[in-house]
Structure formats: C-alpha cells, structure tokens
Scaffold this motif. Sequence first.
Motif, short mmCIF file in Angstrom:
data_model
loop_
_atom_site.label_atom_id
_atom_site.label_comp_id
_atom_site.label_asym_id
_atom_site.label_seq_id
_atom_site.Cartn_x
_atom_site.Cartn_y
_atom_site.Cartn_z
N LEU A 234 9.41 6.86 -5.95
CA LEU A 234 10.02 7.24 -4.68
C LEU A 234 10.61 8.65 -4.74
CD1 LEU A 234 11.96 4.23 -3.08
CD2 LEU A 234 10.05 5.53 -2.13
N ILE A 235 11.19 8.99 -5.87
CA ILE A 235 11.74 10.35 -6.04
C ILE A 235 10.62 11.39 -5.89
CG2 ILE A 235 12.76 11.95 -7.71
CD1 ILE A 235 14.39 9.53 -8.77
N LEU A 236 9.48 11.12 -6.52
CA LEU A 236 8.36 12.06 -6.44
C LEU A 236 7.77 12.11 -5.03
CD1 LEU A 236 6.59 11.25 -9.83
CD2 LEU A 236 7.88 13.31 -9.25
N LEU A 237 7.73 10.95 -4.36
CA LEU A 237 7.23 10.92 -2.98
C LEU A 237 8.17 11.66 -2.04
CD1 LEU A 237 5.97 7.24 -2.94
CD2 LEU A 237 4.53 9.26 -2.60
N LYS A 238 9.46 11.56 -2.29
CA LYS A 238 10.43 12.32 -1.51
C LYS A 238 10.19 13.82 -1.69
CE LYS A 238 15.33 13.51 -1.38
NZ LYS A 238 16.66 13.30 -2.01
N GLU A 243 8.18 19.19 -0.09
CA GLU A 243 7.35 20.33 -0.50
C GLU A 243 6.07 19.81 -1.15
OE1 GLU A 243 7.69 24.35 -3.28
OE2 GLU A 243 9.44 23.08 -2.93
N PRO A 244 5.00 19.66 -0.36
CA PRO A 244 3.75 19.07 -0.87
C PRO A 244 3.14 19.90 -1.99
CG PRO A 244 3.75 19.18 1.54
CD PRO A 244 4.92 20.01 1.06
N THR A 245 3.01 19.30 -3.16
CA THR A 245 2.39 19.97 -4.30
C THR A 245 1.41 19.06 -5.02
OG1 THR A 245 4.22 19.32 -5.75
CG2 THR A 245 4.38 21.49 -4.70
N LEU A 246 1.50 17.75 -4.78
CA LEU A 246 0.69 16.79 -5.53
C LEU A 246 -0.67 16.59 -4.87
CD1 LEU A 246 3.42 14.07 -6.21
CD2 LEU A 246 2.70 15.94 -7.72
N SER A 247 -1.65 16.24 -5.67
CA SER A 247 -2.98 15.94 -5.14
C SER A 247 -2.97 14.59 -4.42
CB SER A 247 -4.00 15.89 -6.28
OG SER A 247 -3.77 14.75 -7.08
N PRO A 248 -3.91 14.37 -3.48
CA PRO A 248 -3.99 13.07 -2.79
C PRO A 248 -4.12 11.89 -3.75
CG PRO A 248 -5.34 14.68 -1.66
CD PRO A 248 -4.86 15.34 -2.92
N VAL A 249 -4.83 12.09 -4.87
CA VAL A 249 -5.01 11.01 -5.84
C VAL A 249 -3.66 10.61 -6.45
CG1 VAL A 249 -6.02 10.39 -8.06
CG2 VAL A 249 -7.38 11.64 -6.38
N LEU A 250 -2.84 11.60 -6.79
CA LEU A 250 -1.54 11.31 -7.37
C LEU A 250 -0.62 10.64 -6.36
CD1 LEU A 250 -0.80 14.48 -9.55
CD2 LEU A 250 -1.26 12.17 -10.34
N VAL A 251 -0.67 11.12 -5.11
CA VAL A 251 0.16 10.52 -4.06
C VAL A 251 -0.23 9.06 -3.85
CG1 VAL A 251 0.74 10.57 -1.60
CG2 VAL A 251 0.59 12.71 -2.89
N LYS A 252 -1.52 8.81 -3.83
CA LYS A 252 -1.99 7.43 -3.65
C LYS A 252 -1.55 6.56 -4.82
CE LYS A 252 -6.01 4.96 -1.92
NZ LYS A 252 -7.42 5.07 -1.47
N GLY A 253 -1.56 7.10 -6.03
CA GLY A 253 -1.10 6.36 -7.20
C GLY A 253 0.39 6.02 -7.11
N LEU A 254 1.18 6.98 -6.63
CA LEU A 254 2.62 6.74 -6.46
C LEU A 254 2.87 5.66 -5.40
CD1 LEU A 254 3.89 10.43 -6.54
CD2 LEU A 254 4.24 8.70 -8.31
N LEU A 255 2.08 5.67 -4.34
CA LEU A 255 2.20 4.65 -3.31
C LEU A 255 1.84 3.27 -3.86
CD1 LEU A 255 0.67 6.59 -0.28
CD2 LEU A 255 3.06 5.90 -0.54
N GLU A 256 0.86 3.23 -4.74
CA GLU A 256 0.49 1.96 -5.38
C GLU A 256 1.64 1.43 -6.24
OE1 GLU A 256 -2.24 -0.26 -5.57
OE2 GLU A 256 -2.63 0.72 -3.66
N ASN A 257 2.38 2.36 -6.88
CA ASN A 257 3.49 1.94 -7.74
C ASN A 257 4.58 1.19 -6.98
OD1 ASN A 257 2.26 3.13 -9.94
ND2 ASN A 257 3.52 4.98 -9.90
N ILE A 258 4.77 1.55 -5.70
CA ILE A 258 5.86 0.93 -4.94
C ILE A 258 5.37 -0.20 -4.03
CG2 ILE A 258 7.14 3.10 -4.93
CD1 ILE A 258 6.48 3.37 -1.94
N ARG A 259 4.07 -0.37 -3.91
CA ARG A 259 3.52 -1.26 -2.88
C ARG A 259 3.97 -2.70 -3.02
NH1 ARG A 259 -0.94 -4.50 -1.86
NH2 ARG A 259 -1.77 -4.28 -3.96
N ASN A 260 4.06 -3.20 -4.22
CA ASN A 260 4.34 -4.63 -4.41
C ASN A 260 5.82 -4.95 -4.60
OD1 ASN A 260 1.69 -5.75 -4.17
ND2 ASN A 260 1.21 -4.87 -6.16
N HIS A 261 6.67 -3.93 -4.61
CA HIS A 261 8.10 -4.20 -4.74
C HIS A 261 8.62 -4.72 -3.39
CE1 HIS A 261 12.40 -3.70 -5.30
NE2 HIS A 261 12.18 -3.52 -6.60
N PRO A 262 9.28 -5.90 -3.38
CA PRO A 262 9.66 -6.51 -2.09
C PRO A 262 10.57 -5.65 -1.23
CG PRO A 262 10.74 -7.60 -3.95
CD PRO A 262 9.67 -6.72 -4.52
N HIS A 263 11.32 -4.72 -1.84
CA HIS A 263 12.23 -3.89 -1.06
C HIS A 263 11.65 -2.51 -0.78
CE1 HIS A 263 15.43 -6.84 -1.16
NE2 HIS A 263 15.14 -7.03 -2.43
#
Length: 277
Positions: A234-238, A243-263
Amino acid sequence: MIKKQLIMEKSLELFAKQGFEATSVQQITEHCGISKGAFYLSFKSKDELITALIDHFMSQFISNIDYVVKNTINDDQLLFEFYYATFDSFQKQSDFARILVKEQMQSFNEDLILKFHSYDRLIEKIILEMIENLYGEDVKHTKYDLIYCIKGFMSMYSQLFLFYNVPIDSNLLSQSLVEKTNLLAKHTTIPFISEDLIDMIKQPIKDDVTKEQVLELIEQKLIELGDSIEKQSLILLKQQLLEPTLSPVLVKGLLENIRNHPHCKWIGFLLRRYFGF
C-alpha cells in the motif's frame, strides 16, 4: 486485533441473532467486554457501525466478482467463475448476508436504502461488462434483461445458503446457472428492459472516487495494518498515485499482494479501477 475490528466481529454475532434494531450499543459493549467510551472512540453511533459492516461485506463481495470478470482469461470459464465467486462469498459470510437480506426487506432507513442501491448499481455495472465481453453484439438488445436475469439467479439461489439447512454443491449450481444463462443469451428475442428504462430507474453510482479520497483511504488502512506485505504494498501504491514511476507489471503485482486481505478489498477495487486493471 484492533478494537474497531473486535467491535465489528462481536456486534455481528448479536446482529445475526437479534437484527439491527433490537441490538443496543450497551449490549454490544457488554458482548465485547469494553466500555461505551471505547465504543464511541471507534464509531460515532450504532448506525455508523452498521454502515461499516455493510461496507466491509459489500466491498469484499464486489471486489471478488470484479476481479473475476477482469482477470478470467478463458471466456468459457468466466460465467462459471462469476457464479462460483458469488455463492462462495455468500457461504463464507452467511451470517451477515442473511442479515442484509432481511434488513433490505424491512428497512425504512433512507440512508441504508440509498447505500444498498449504490452497491446494487455497481454490481449491475460489473455484470454488464461480463455480458458484453461474453456475448458482444449478439445481445445488443437483450443485455439489460440479462443483467436482471443474472441478478435474479444470484438472489434466488443464494437463499438456499441463507435460509435452508440443506447441503449445496456450489460447483454443480454454478454449472447449472451457466447453462441457463447461455440459453437466455442465445434465445431471448423479446426484451423488456431497455437502456432508456435503466436510465430512468437507476440511482447514481458512488464509485467516482477522486485520487485525494483514495489517498485518504490508504492512510486509514496504513494505520489499521500491522507490519506486513500488504502494508508495504500500500505504501508503494500510494507513492505510485503521487508520482507514477513503476511499470504496469509491478503495479499489478502490488495490487495482487493486497487483494485477498479482508481489510484491503475496497481500496484494492478502487485502485484497480484507477490504474485500469
């Protein structure tokens, strides 16, 4: 467990037995083993607690089906995965889903009714996207009827989980509804619900969240989360929002990391929409 989560979990047990109206803040605090003062530090009122529970349940449900629609590569499996995710959510959260069904039928609270309508419109939007992906121009004139048919299947068959003590084979049920949906998509020729009718009856969808609001939600979640991969993601997504610097692949990976957390379900849903995934 932080106090806010404790209150939500314990109050749910009481709401499941007694309903929203019959459960008092006093009963909730006694069931949680906390003072009223501690309760009001987390929630301004019982209504705010109820809203938080509805948001928590609906955000997880909508996030799950939205992810399925956007990430199931094989179209032949999409309908099955959609229905399976729907009934899996109802099974896992059956206590609160049962409360929601009853309260929607009995509620005279205008704010709750508007909230239910807002989530309902989000669900319709996801279903429409799935229908258009699956059937394209073949259902140009019947796709809005199909939305209501699919919603009807979801509502009617979910009651088997919620109100009848019978074993349900989610796999078989999903296969059966795939067959029914495909038959309707292929053979329906007399549509009733048009786009004009949808425009007349629809409520505004409250998913047009600004970047500033998303950042505020992230800050709230960062406070709630302990040191974990979800918090670091979440810190990296913030930072990516600012300031967008990450590739779409990395962003998608970060989104996957938080997807299953209930909160993190809702913030993940909003971030996927913001970043276009």
